[in-house]
Enzyme design. Sequence first.
Site, mmCIF file in Angstrom:
data_model
loop_
_atom_site.group_PDB
_atom_site.id
_atom_site.type_symbol
_atom_site.label_atom_id
_atom_site.label_comp_id
_atom_site.label_asym_id
_atom_site.label_seq_id
_atom_site.Cartn_x
_atom_site.Cartn_y
_atom_site.Cartn_z
ATOM 1 N N PHE C 55 0.853 -1.195 0.000
ATOM 2 C CA PHE C 55 0.000 0.000 0.000
ATOM 3 C C PHE C 55 0.882 1.236 0.000
ATOM 4 O O PHE C 55 1.851 1.337 0.761
ATOM 5 C CB PHE C 55 -0.889 0.057 1.240
ATOM 6 C CG PHE C 55 -1.937 -1.006 1.322
ATOM 7 C CD1 PHE C 55 -2.566 -1.483 0.181
ATOM 8 C CD2 PHE C 55 -2.316 -1.517 2.551
ATOM 9 C CE1 PHE C 55 -3.544 -2.455 0.265
ATOM 10 C CE2 PHE C 55 -3.301 -2.483 2.650
ATOM 11 C CZ PHE C 55 -3.910 -2.954 1.496
ATOM 12 N N GLU C 56 0.461 2.166 -0.811
ATOM 13 C CA GLU C 56 1.066 3.478 -0.967
ATOM 14 C C GLU C 56 1.346 4.190 0.360
ATOM 15 O O GLU C 56 2.321 4.920 0.490
ATOM 16 C CB GLU C 56 0.028 4.260 -1.771
ATOM 17 C CG GLU C 56 0.435 5.481 -2.354
ATOM 18 C CD GLU C 56 -0.562 5.858 -3.466
ATOM 19 O OE1 GLU C 56 -1.303 5.008 -4.005
ATOM 20 O OE2 GLU C 56 -0.571 7.044 -3.779
ATOM 21 N N GLY C 57 0.480 4.000 1.349
ATOM 22 C CA GLY C 57 0.670 4.672 2.639
ATOM 23 C C GLY C 57 1.914 4.210 3.376
ATOM 24 O O GLY C 57 2.342 4.852 4.331
ATOM 25 N N GLY C 136 -0.500 7.881 -6.309
ATOM 26 C CA GLY C 136 0.618 7.067 -6.776
ATOM 27 C C GLY C 136 0.394 6.488 -8.162
ATOM 28 O O GLY C 136 1.271 5.792 -8.681
#
Lengths: 323, 323, 258, 258
Positions: C55-57, C136
């Site tokens: 995940f991008e986070g 993203g």
Amino acid sequence: MPQTPPVKPYAQLRAETAGRDRSLHDKVVTLDAAAALIRDGEHVAIGGCMMSRTPSALIWALVRARRRNLTFSRSIVSSDGDIVFASGIAKKVITSWFSQGIVWGISRVMRAWTESGRAEFEEWSHMSMGLRYRAGAMGLPFMPTRSMMGSDVGRLRAGTTKDFVCPFTGEKLLLLPALNPDVAIIHVQRCDQFGNPQIDGLPFMDHDLALAAKRVILTTERIVSNDQIRRQPDQTAFPFFTVEAVAEVPYGSAPHECYGLYEPFFKHMDLFAEMTRADVEKGVEDYLKRFYFEPKSWTEYLDRLGLNDLLVATRAGRSIYDD
Amino acid sequence: MPQTPPVKPYAQLRAETAGRDRSLHDKVVTLDAAAALIRDGEHVAIGGCMMSRTPSALIWALVRARRRNLTFSRSIVSSDGDIVFASGIAKKVITSWFSQGIVWGISRVMRAWTESGRAEFEEWSHMSMGLRYRAGAMGLPFMPTRSMMGSDVGRLRAGTTKDFVCPFTGEKLLLLPALNPDVAIIHVQRCDQFGNPQIDGLPFMDHDLALAAKRVILTTERIVSNDQIRRQPDQTAFPFFTVEAVAEVPYGSAPHECYGLYEPFFKHMDLFAEMTRADVEKGVEDYLKRFYFEPKSWTEYLDRLGLNDLLVATRAGRSIYDD
Amino acid sequence: MTSLLQRNYTSSELLAVMASRTLADGQTVFAGVGIPLLAATLAQRLHAPGITLLFEGGVLGPFIVPGELPPSTNEQRCTRRANMILPITDVLLLLQRGYVDIGFLGGAQIDRYGNINTSFIGDPAKPKTRLPGTGGGNDIASLAKIVVAMKHEKRRFVEKVDFITSPGFLSGGDSRARAGLPTGGMHKIVTDLAILGVDPASKKLRVEALHPGVAADQVRANTGFSIDFAPNATVTDLPTGRELEVLRQLDPAQLYTA
Amino acid sequence: MTSLLQRNYTSSELLAVMASRTLADGQTVFAGVGIPLLAATLAQRLHAPGITLLFEGGVLGPFIVPGELPPSTNEQRCTRRANMILPITDVLLLLQRGYVDIGFLGGAQIDRYGNINTSFIGDPAKPKTRLPGTGGGNDIASLAKIVVAMKHEKRRFVEKVDFITSPGFLSGGDSRARAGLPTGGMHKIVTDLAILGVDPASKKLRVEALHPGVAADQVRANTGFSIDFAPNATVTDLPTGRELEVLRQLDPAQLYTA
């Protein structure tokens, strides 16, 4: 011997990564099997720094396996540098500082091997080592820096760096070539069977090393469950999919330290300095025989270091958590 | 309005840092005093990401102080972006994604303010935001990347980036200009009086933000002793000497989340979406009046969110540590 | 032929199931919330237990708890039983370093070369609708192989997107590589009507499979440009009871599958 | 004049005390082990309690425990009661970002422009002695203001160093800035005979103060190049009893102060 390894083309970097099994699978092997994964002629980056979290047991196994023609790189080397030179497994060490430690003076082994031309110590500034690994970790061919210019350290490496004028500011910069080792060898406090590593204390350059390298071989003080890792995911040091193999080796950094568990075995470090002081060639040969070739196992090696030294180092190591 | 702030010359970057008091001294201030340190026209980087560790209380205080002409930058903005537009404190937000959240659809406020030209949403890719802060944090004028080429996202920013051919590999790269905000505002779980911040869970881009910015203003769920920080130095998120001021604000990220303590106040996020759905101008004006201007204190603001929502968010927040 | 009226699943459920089948065991998958996350999690619980989610986070290898879907990939719910948490920039750099097999995206508009628009409807200088932007998406599409899941509508499948947020094969042929993007690119587009792939030479989208009960003309009618069919185009298998059951456990409130 | 025979401290103790006095409260100081660390810690315990130490190994703001001096700046003893631990590259980047006031170095050789050699004695291609190398020295000297502590001997203070490991003012004038190093540079050199500074225009080293009992000719005789005296050159104050007492508590085994 050529200067530092050339920058890998992106297509090659991507192909090498794409070609590896990056799934969550069991990677536990013995120490000898881990050493067997490293092949003659490879560029091996050593995790930790100086006398800290050195993968000593894996280097010990590489010496015993009589590996040849390796290039090692590390932020700073201590007696590990002496060992890879004197044992003949390395032709070259790329690092920023090469000595057992300031209290023991200049390394006799390093002097004897480099001054006779038997091996090479390729010198970069400490931050340059870090930025070269970082570029490699980021999938970039270089990293700019404002350091290492004007000096002879920079001049000696001019064939592999690029002078550069910043197109935004007109400022002089130096472009450092990315360093992507064939393999990084890293010792950690704990790790699961899939290669999820957790490090206590100083992280050094290990995250960048793991991402820069084509593959990573871990030694770990202990193997824990994946459940235990997943309860503290913010303590995981780098992604498991960089890791090819894991060997459980208690006291795997001895005679160097492993944060929170044991400090360097100082009396043994004194002994090494003493044995290489008078006749360095004979001294280091005796040392290798006694501590590297004669013991039948890593436990026997530790036994030769001595239980008393082990307890002293352990007592000191644990004390970092005492108020 | 000009495109993204120009790259700072190194002499200016160094002079700004050298001019600050970077000693270990008491930095505790009130929330209002913290907001007063931010001046009209400054570039303010917001820590956290989307609905996580947003410095909501500090933004609330900036709105109430009717600051003007600010530029905000953040990796991803949620309703904080709507608030800084609708309140009139910001002319521009530099980010990669601008919406309250995928479940609430496209932000009405963002649409209304950007489509009418009242404010600007300057779009960069998410990694480009990160690399721009990272370059700023490293004291570099730019960072190369292999992303954002070929696309219209890149084309719209072509005036501020540089096309580049790698002198090592001949490969095409893009050079991204460093982003060095005037001030970074960051919310953390705990911090001491000197500004040593400790963050649990997702670190986002906060380390780079703190190092890239000229100065940092922290809000923290609680202020702890320096002794407590020093017992876990590996949990400190960025150096205290980047920090100018610290305000203790429990639930300082509400209605967003703070890892391990509370999740987003989902019912309130629903309310915000609902109030801005029909008549966005009127809706957001009512919202600001009710939640930003009428409460006399942050506690009164939390009271308007409602104790029940606070308890639900807290219960959910703490559950991340449950097996 | 199954009538659409008779089917026991929603279009979104069909999307999620079909998308999940594009993933193979052992892959590293970069996923956003919504259908991508549902599809990847579904694959993980059925045929591909060894998928690693990113995940991008800043999350590596989490397991999502059924019924506790995260509101975005940046909140603590994303970290549930993760192997690692790391800074956003570092998780995105895994794309650049080459550690990601599949990037899983949605999109508002897509064109014949697989370029995706999530930024502007209309002229970017004076847009009809300002969309949320790239996040993203641009990085993922620039650096990894892409799977897209989206509704098959004429206004979404357009001749030329108003704005290239996430690059597909740009103007076709080798234009993507020439732009500085030698790796990655569009791999599969999963719609509620069909599975699209990419012609190896021209880099134009083409139909590789129709979903059960969907006619070729129906795809043509819902595509805003002329689209070819692969020589060996097939028909997909119906969503199984097991697939739908697990999917509904994951999203019981039907946040993304209504 | 105090005779050297009468003094109640070693040369190394004198070095450490005089070096500690060059530091001011509130400064951020990058220090190596040995005299630099002792001097910085001494300053911290006496006139400059608010000094923040940085160690190359990745440590910010530690307090060293008396009698537990670290063997290098890369082991756990360095982290004792630190404010922060961070990766090596990131702590070194604080130099480049401009967060370090003083870098504190030793050296084997130094020349009239304050260039330091810790790499090679003799021709680098065929050295008489291969020394340990730069470590962080080159980075520290390239990016920060430098204080050096070393023994004042003719073989160490040479006309031209055999190799510039850590840049001082290179060939003088503005040559440092022209080489790409617009900031930092040599600030003070503390020896067992004198305190040297830098002439603002020529960038040549010059004597700014003599230690008690040291004659100007003694400095000239022990310097391998002709050296000027600053117009206002003074004499330093003797190490105080308190300074020596605290210093001996820090290094009771006299590892660095014998």
